[in-house]
Design a protein around this motif. Sequence first.
Motif, PDB file in Angstrom:
ATOM      1  N   VAL A  77       0.840  -1.195   0.000  1.00  0.00           N
ATOM      2  CA  VAL A  77       0.000   0.000   0.000  1.00  0.00           C
ATOM      3  C   VAL A  77       0.880   1.253   0.000  1.00  0.00           C
ATOM      4  N   VAL A  81       0.577   4.213  -2.756  1.00  0.00           N
ATOM      5  CA  VAL A  81       0.316   5.604  -2.389  1.00  0.00           C
ATOM      6  C   VAL A  81       1.426   6.507  -2.928  1.00  0.00           C
ATOM      7  N   GLY A  87      -4.635   4.170  -1.638  1.00  0.00           N
ATOM      8  CA  GLY A  87      -4.172   3.020  -0.867  1.00  0.00           C
ATOM      9  C   GLY A  87      -5.200   2.564   0.142  1.00  0.00           C
ATOM     10  N   PRO A 104      -2.337   4.930   4.387  1.00  0.00           N
ATOM     11  CA  PRO A 104      -3.344   4.600   3.371  1.00  0.00           C
ATOM     12  C   PRO A 104      -4.507   5.583   3.442  1.00  0.00           C
TER      13      PRO A 104
END
Length: 123
Positions: A77, A81, A87, A104
């Motif tokens: 994630v 991002v 994310g 996230p």
Amino acid sequence: MELARAKVPTYAFTHGNPKTACDALDRAGLRTYLRGVHSAEAIRAFKPPPRVYDWVCGEVDSAPERTALVAVHSWDVHGAVRAGLVGALATRLEGRVPAVVEPPHVSAPRVDLVVDRLLALPA
């Protein structure tokens, strides 16, 4: 399943063997909900460098800022991002969002809750 009901195009993205991913998705009864399975093996790369996420966005014809990566690994994630994707982290394995990663956009203990939170984001 919620993403399919919402008519959100959904794909699997691995850096491993795509057949292995397909087999696991078939056993879980999930591949039927997916439009495809993509592997960074195709470009001989591993996640999390941004170019890997850029590549898969090109493969599915989706702009990074309109693409979400849902995962249970914070490093994955984090990479998404940093590449400009949305994310979404299910914390069921790690227990929390580590302080050393890009946060996230959504997180929750379970994937189904993460998906609910993704669907609730403004379009």
